[in-house]
Motif scaffolding. Structure first.
Motif, PDB file in Angstrom:
ATOM      1  N   VAL A  10      33.203  40.435 -15.025  1.00 38.96           N
ATOM      2  CA  VAL A  10      33.941  41.446 -14.421  1.00 38.96           C
ATOM      3  C   VAL A  10      33.677  41.841 -16.069  1.00 38.96           C
ATOM      4  O   VAL A  10      34.385  41.909 -16.844  1.00 38.96           O
ATOM      5  CB  VAL A  10      35.776  40.445 -14.542  1.00 38.96           C
ATOM      6  CG1 VAL A  10      36.343  42.125 -13.912  1.00 38.96           C
ATOM      7  CG2 VAL A  10      35.363  39.597 -12.773  1.00 38.96           C
ATOM      8  N   ARG A  11      34.167  43.903 -15.142  1.00 34.69           N
ATOM      9  CA  ARG A  11      33.904  44.451 -16.240  1.00 34.69           C
ATOM     10  C   ARG A  11      34.807  45.779 -15.784  1.00 34.69           C
ATOM     11  O   ARG A  11      35.037  45.853 -14.371  1.00 34.69           O
ATOM     12  CB  ARG A  11      33.121  44.879 -17.120  1.00 34.69           C
ATOM     13  CG  ARG A  11      32.099  46.310 -16.364  1.00 34.69           C
ATOM     14  CD  ARG A  11      30.523  45.966 -16.851  1.00 34.69           C
ATOM     15  NE  ARG A  11      29.929  47.063 -15.826  1.00 34.69           N
ATOM     16  CZ  ARG A  11      29.313  48.190 -15.994  1.00 34.69           C
ATOM     17  NH1 ARG A  11      30.849  48.979 -16.759  1.00 34.69           N
ATOM     18  NH2 ARG A  11      29.230  48.781 -15.179  1.00 34.69           N
ATOM     19  N   HIS A  14      39.932  33.998  -9.467  1.00 36.94           N
ATOM     20  CA  HIS A  14      39.647  34.875 -10.668  1.00 36.94           C
ATOM     21  C   HIS A  14      41.047  35.730  -9.831  1.00 36.94           C
ATOM     22  O   HIS A  14      41.443  36.370  -8.592  1.00 36.94           O
ATOM     23  CB  HIS A  14      38.614  35.682 -10.209  1.00 36.94           C
ATOM     24  CG  HIS A  14      38.605  36.589 -11.030  1.00 36.94           C
ATOM     25  ND1 HIS A  14      38.816  38.397  -9.751  1.00 36.94           N
ATOM     26  CD2 HIS A  14      39.016  37.816 -12.293  1.00 36.94           C
ATOM     27  CE1 HIS A  14      38.549  39.078 -11.180  1.00 36.94           C
ATOM     28  NE2 HIS A  14      38.807  38.639 -12.794  1.00 36.94           N
ATOM     29  N   GLN A  44      34.162  42.427 -21.074  1.00 34.93           N
ATOM     30  CA  GLN A  44      34.182  42.188 -19.758  1.00 34.93           C
ATOM     31  C   GLN A  44      34.173  40.500 -19.506  1.00 34.93           C
ATOM     32  O   GLN A  44      34.560  39.377 -20.803  1.00 34.93           O
ATOM     33  CB  GLN A  44      32.367  41.476 -19.546  1.00 34.93           C
ATOM     34  CG  GLN A  44      31.883  42.807 -19.425  1.00 34.93           C
ATOM     35  CD  GLN A  44      30.297  42.685 -19.404  1.00 34.93           C
ATOM     36  OE1 GLN A  44      29.928  42.112 -18.410  1.00 34.93           O
ATOM     37  NE2 GLN A  44      29.407  43.221 -19.845  1.00 34.93           N
ATOM     38  N   LYS A  80      31.933  34.820 -11.622  1.00 36.45           N
ATOM     39  CA  LYS A  80      31.739  36.567 -11.326  1.00 36.45           C
ATOM     40  C   LYS A  80      31.688  37.043 -13.301  1.00 36.45           C
ATOM     41  O   LYS A  80      32.003  35.743 -14.223  1.00 36.45           O
ATOM     42  CB  LYS A  80      33.689  36.858 -11.129  1.00 36.45           C
ATOM     43  CG  LYS A  80      33.058  36.502  -9.664  1.00 36.45           C
ATOM     44  CD  LYS A  80      34.798  37.326  -9.163  1.00 36.45           C
ATOM     45  CE  LYS A  80      35.243  36.620  -7.974  1.00 36.45           C
ATOM     46  NZ  LYS A  80      36.340  36.547  -7.725  1.00 36.45           N
ATOM     47  N   ASP A 102      42.976  39.989 -16.625  1.00 37.26           N
ATOM     48  CA  ASP A 102      42.547  39.997 -15.594  1.00 37.26           C
ATOM     49  C   ASP A 102      41.916  38.684 -16.223  1.00 37.26           C
ATOM     50  O   ASP A 102      42.557  38.100 -17.086  1.00 37.26           O
ATOM     51  CB  ASP A 102      40.689  39.947 -16.300  1.00 37.26           C
ATOM     52  CG  ASP A 102      39.225  40.163 -15.418  1.00 37.26           C
ATOM     53  OD1 ASP A 102      39.494  40.621 -14.358  1.00 37.26           O
ATOM     54  OD2 ASP A 102      39.076  38.703 -15.384  1.00 37.26           O
ATOM     55  N   ASP A 133      27.090  43.355  -5.968  1.00 38.05           N
ATOM     56  CA  ASP A 133      27.814  43.861  -7.131  1.00 38.05           C
ATOM     57  C   ASP A 133      29.234  44.484  -6.404  1.00 38.05           C
ATOM     58  O   ASP A 133      28.459  45.156  -5.182  1.00 38.05           O
ATOM     59  CB  ASP A 133      27.335  44.949  -7.650  1.00 38.05           C
ATOM     60  CG  ASP A 133      26.469  44.422  -9.098  1.00 38.05           C
ATOM     61  OD1 ASP A 133      26.307  43.218  -9.118  1.00 38.05           O
ATOM     62  OD2 ASP A 133      25.569  45.655  -9.781  1.00 38.05           O
ATOM     63  N   TYR A 158      31.939  44.157 -10.751  1.00 37.19           N
ATOM     64  CA  TYR A 158      32.241  43.050 -10.969  1.00 37.19           C
ATOM     65  C   TYR A 158      30.975  42.043 -10.305  1.00 37.19           C
ATOM     66  O   TYR A 158      30.552  42.586  -9.072  1.00 37.19           O
ATOM     67  CB  TYR A 158      33.488  41.265 -11.164  1.00 37.19           C
ATOM     68  CG  TYR A 158      33.903  41.933  -9.694  1.00 37.19           C
ATOM     69  CD1 TYR A 158      33.521  40.820  -8.867  1.00 37.19           C
ATOM     70  CD2 TYR A 158      34.731  42.226  -9.271  1.00 37.19           C
ATOM     71  CE1 TYR A 158      34.443  40.753  -7.394  1.00 37.19           C
ATOM     72  CE2 TYR A 158      35.833  42.749  -8.154  1.00 37.19           C
ATOM     73  CZ  TYR A 158      35.325  41.970  -6.615  1.00 37.19           C
ATOM     74  OH  TYR A 158      35.978  41.401  -6.139  1.00 37.19           O
TER      75      TYR A 158
END
Length: 183
Positions: free
Chosen positions: A74-75, A119, A110, A72, A83, A48, A132
């Protein structure tokens, strides 16, 4: 319960975990291997990561080559970011194409980005915090990047170039045409 929405690229998915709240606050299950697998998202996350960025900070476009390629999830736990995922698999029919999603603490959404995609994100508020999960550990020898302003990709970032704050590494990243990519 999860809501899963496709984006403009196959395999890149917007995920909205359920948030249960009352006057005390809320609870949310942001990752469950079984619930995500039921929705077709399978990844064995091993690490993480958590970053905080000032408004205008653009991080990316980053990826790792095999055998350390990373999926991944992602949040954003504070603030808002735009993003982006870019397909960097040369054999893919969507090679060089991108998709972008506004992720925010308020929306509680997310983005799942499979391996084989670069990314990056642009922080739209000060102190935006991104968390993430990744499916492979960081490997400096496999770490790569592509310039976020590559015209061949044409990401439509929501802030103009003169408002970005980029690291020296991201400024020096190659264009897609010169980058070491996936087959």
């Amino acid at each position: 319960m999860l809501e899963v929405h496709p984006t403009g690229l196959p395999g890149v998915l917007e995920v909205r975990p359920r948030r249960i709240g009352d006057d005390r606050g809320f609870f949310s299950e942001t990752w469950s291997v079984s619930r995500f697998a039921e929705c077709g998202i399978e990844a064995a996350f091993v690490q993480d990561n958590h970053s905080r960025s000032a408004g205008g900070v653009l991080r990316g476009l980053h990826y790792q080559l095999p055998p350390f390629a990373q999926a991944k999830l992602v949040r954003v736990s504070r603030g808002r970011v735009f993003d982006v995922a870019v397909d960097i698999r040369r054999s893919s029919p969507t090679f060089g194409q991108w998709t972008g999603v506004l992720l925010s603490a308020d929306e509680w959404n997310q983005l799942f980005v499979p391996a084989g995609f670069a990314h990056g994100f642009l922080a739209l508020e000060d102190s935006s915090e991104v968390q993430y999960k990744v499916s492979a550990p960081y490997s400096p020898d496999h770490d790569r990047g592509i310039r976020p302003d590559d015209p061949a990709i044409g990401v439509e970032w929501p802030l103009p170039r003169d408002q970005w704050l980029l690291s020296a590494k991201d400024q020096a990243a190659p264009l897609l045409a010169q980058a070491e990519l996936f087959a």
